[in-house]
Design a protein around this motif. Structure first.
Motif, PDB file in Angstrom:
ATOM      1  N   ASP A  73       0.477  -0.949  -0.133  1.00  0.00           N
ATOM      2  CA  ASP A  73       0.397  -0.031   0.043  1.00  0.00           C
ATOM      3  C   ASP A  73       0.499   1.259  -0.040  1.00  0.00           C
ATOM      4  O   ASP A  73       0.686   2.203   0.706  1.00  0.00           O
ATOM      5  CB  ASP A  73      -1.322  -0.416   1.132  1.00  0.00           C
ATOM      6  CG  ASP A  73      -1.643   1.306   0.909  1.00  0.00           C
ATOM      7  OD1 ASP A  73      -1.368   1.787   0.565  1.00  0.00           O
ATOM      8  OD2 ASP A  73      -2.760   0.879   2.099  1.00  0.00           O
ATOM      9  N   TYR A  74       1.477   1.647  -1.350  1.00  0.00           N
ATOM     10  CA  TYR A  74       2.877   2.951  -0.927  1.00  0.00           C
ATOM     11  C   TYR A  74       2.042   3.845  -1.268  1.00  0.00           C
ATOM     12  O   TYR A  74       2.778   4.516  -0.374  1.00  0.00           O
ATOM     13  CB  TYR A  74       2.580   2.436  -2.714  1.00  0.00           C
ATOM     14  CG  TYR A  74       3.940   0.953  -2.568  1.00  0.00           C
ATOM     15  CD1 TYR A  74       4.346   0.656  -2.046  1.00  0.00           C
ATOM     16  CD2 TYR A  74       3.015   0.417  -4.011  1.00  0.00           C
ATOM     17  CE1 TYR A  74       4.935  -0.672  -1.792  1.00  0.00           C
ATOM     18  CE2 TYR A  74       3.481  -1.305  -4.438  1.00  0.00           C
ATOM     19  CZ  TYR A  74       4.990  -1.630  -3.070  1.00  0.00           C
ATOM     20  OH  TYR A  74       5.360  -2.995  -3.852  1.00  0.00           O
ATOM     21  N   ASN A  75       0.854   4.437  -1.332  1.00  0.00           N
ATOM     22  CA  ASN A  75       0.694   5.407  -1.064  1.00  0.00           C
ATOM     23  C   ASN A  75      -0.168   5.977   0.568  1.00  0.00           C
ATOM     24  O   ASN A  75       0.415   7.048   0.648  1.00  0.00           O
ATOM     25  CB  ASN A  75      -1.084   5.771  -1.466  1.00  0.00           C
ATOM     26  CG  ASN A  75      -0.819   6.190  -2.884  1.00  0.00           C
ATOM     27  OD1 ASN A  75       0.005   6.960  -3.262  1.00  0.00           O
ATOM     28  ND2 ASN A  75      -1.530   5.478  -3.718  1.00  0.00           N
ATOM     29  N   ASN A  76      -0.246   4.925   1.303  1.00  0.00           N
ATOM     30  CA  ASN A  76      -0.022   5.206   2.333  1.00  0.00           C
ATOM     31  C   ASN A  76       1.164   5.509   2.949  1.00  0.00           C
ATOM     32  O   ASN A  76       1.458   5.699   4.068  1.00  0.00           O
ATOM     33  CB  ASN A  76      -1.422   4.128   3.236  1.00  0.00           C
ATOM     34  CG  ASN A  76      -2.959   5.206   3.386  1.00  0.00           C
ATOM     35  OD1 ASN A  76      -2.989   5.411   3.705  1.00  0.00           O
ATOM     36  ND2 ASN A  76      -4.178   3.532   2.836  1.00  0.00           N
ATOM     37  N   ALA A  77       1.868   3.684   3.052  1.00  0.00           N
ATOM     38  CA  ALA A  77       3.370   3.949   3.463  1.00  0.00           C
ATOM     39  C   ALA A  77       4.454   5.351   2.750  1.00  0.00           C
ATOM     40  O   ALA A  77       4.799   6.166   4.340  1.00  0.00           O
ATOM     41  CB  ALA A  77       4.689   3.167   2.105  1.00  0.00           C
ATOM     42  N   ILE A  78       3.733   6.043   1.892  1.00  0.00           N
ATOM     43  CA  ILE A  78       4.435   7.643   1.573  1.00  0.00           C
ATOM     44  C   ILE A  78       3.820   8.630   2.782  1.00  0.00           C
ATOM     45  O   ILE A  78       5.048   9.217   2.793  1.00  0.00           O
ATOM     46  CB  ILE A  78       4.177   7.844  -0.088  1.00  0.00           C
ATOM     47  CG1 ILE A  78       5.156   6.903  -0.870  1.00  0.00           C
ATOM     48  CG2 ILE A  78       4.645   9.083  -0.645  1.00  0.00           C
ATOM     49  CD1 ILE A  78       4.948   6.713  -2.338  1.00  0.00           C
ATOM     50  N   LYS A  79       2.839   8.438   2.798  1.00  0.00           N
ATOM     51  CA  LYS A  79       2.372   9.559   4.013  1.00  0.00           C
ATOM     52  C   LYS A  79       2.394   9.526   5.087  1.00  0.00           C
ATOM     53  O   LYS A  79       2.964  11.002   5.770  1.00  0.00           O
ATOM     54  CB  LYS A  79       0.352   9.318   4.193  1.00  0.00           C
ATOM     55  CG  LYS A  79       0.048  10.066   4.679  1.00  0.00           C
ATOM     56  CD  LYS A  79      -1.992   9.701   4.588  1.00  0.00           C
ATOM     57  CE  LYS A  79      -2.611  10.218   4.899  1.00  0.00           C
ATOM     58  NZ  LYS A  79      -2.381   9.880   7.160  1.00  0.00           N
ATOM     59  N   HIS A  80       2.876   8.043   5.523  1.00  0.00           N
ATOM     60  CA  HIS A  80       3.399   8.653   6.655  1.00  0.00           C
ATOM     61  C   HIS A  80       4.724   8.783   6.900  1.00  0.00           C
ATOM     62  O   HIS A  80       5.403   9.143   7.640  1.00  0.00           O
ATOM     63  CB  HIS A  80       2.832   7.208   7.622  1.00  0.00           C
ATOM     64  CG  HIS A  80       1.171   6.655   8.028  1.00  0.00           C
ATOM     65  ND1 HIS A  80       1.526   7.685   8.982  1.00  0.00           N
ATOM     66  CD2 HIS A  80       0.233   6.161   7.394  1.00  0.00           C
ATOM     67  CE1 HIS A  80      -0.672   7.166   8.677  1.00  0.00           C
ATOM     68  NE2 HIS A  80      -0.370   5.891   8.426  1.00  0.00           N
TER      69      HIS A  80
END
Length: 240
Positions: A97-104
């Protein structure tokens, strides 16, 4: 339900046996004796008091990969610490889940941790998987002087992104850094393809020949892991 639990347990035991280079007969015991084989393997090869929590966690992750994320989200809600946020970002990255990973990861970088190499390299991994090469380059430039950057997968990702962004000379300088014997097998194969594309076929041939030679001296687990890489290297060298 029990059927899927047993399959998951067998998968864990076989993975553990391969990872720890256990004798091959254990794989047959686990596979053919099913639950009994798994129990025998865990008792004799894995289990001790220190490992109990780790085993439970790994089996749970196989059965329900999102449970770990939910648990880490609760930890972050309870305490919004830097480490809790990085742990959650890592879990998202592992779960693709790359979008959420980047967000955090970005939120973790706020404050006093702007130059955290670990966070930035994992962000680069996420951006690479999303094929956002511009951001791979941008974040890579923030850590190029870090001692852990040199001759690492992070430098390789940076080099690949530079190629995609049209910076061929700079890309080659960074990709060349991971040409280290008995390591980076997949990355070196990609580097050889890069050299062929820029018409440096003799240099590519040297890398491919080294990969094939090293493949003959690999341990059995590595031969299984990198068999496709060595096969591809053989095909490429025949085509040169």
């Amino acid at each position: 339900m029990w059927y899927y639990l047993i399959i998951a347990l067998q998968g864990f035991c076989i993975y553990h046996a391969i990872k720890n280079r256990s004798p091959y007969y254990w794989i047959f015991i686990i596979f053919f004796l099913s639950l009994i084989g798994c129990i025998i393997y865990i008792i004799t090869q894995v289990y001790n008091k220190r490992d109990a929590e780790k085993i439970t966690s790994e089996i749970t992750h196989i059965i329900n990969p999102t449970k770990n994320i939910r648990d880490l989200e609760k930890q972050l809600e309870f305490s919004e610490s830097y480490q809790n946020r990085v742990n959650l970002a890592d879990a998202y990255l592992e779960n693709k889940d790359y979008n959420n990973a980047i967000k955090h990861f970005k939120e973790a970088l706020d404050g006093n941790f702007q130059n955290d190499f670990y966070v930035i390299k994992n962000m680069m991994e996420a951006y690479h998987q999303m094929e956002d090469y511009k951001n791979v380059v941008n974040y890579g430039e923030q850590i190029v002087s870090h001692p852990e950057f040199a001759k690492s997968r992070t430098q390789f990702l940076y080099g690949m992104a530079l190629e995609k962004e049209g910076q061929i000379k700079k890309a080659e300088e960074n990709l060349k850094a991971i040409d280290i014997r008995f390591s980076f097998y997949n990355e070196r194969l990609i580097y050889a393809k890069f050299l062929i594309d820029v018409d440096k076929k003799e240099e590519a041939r040297e890398i491919l020949e080294a990969l094939i030679s090293e493949g003959q001296h690999m341990t059995k687990p590595n031969k299984r892991l990198y068999s496709n890489t060595i096969t591809e290297a053989s095909k490429m060298i025949k085509a040169l």
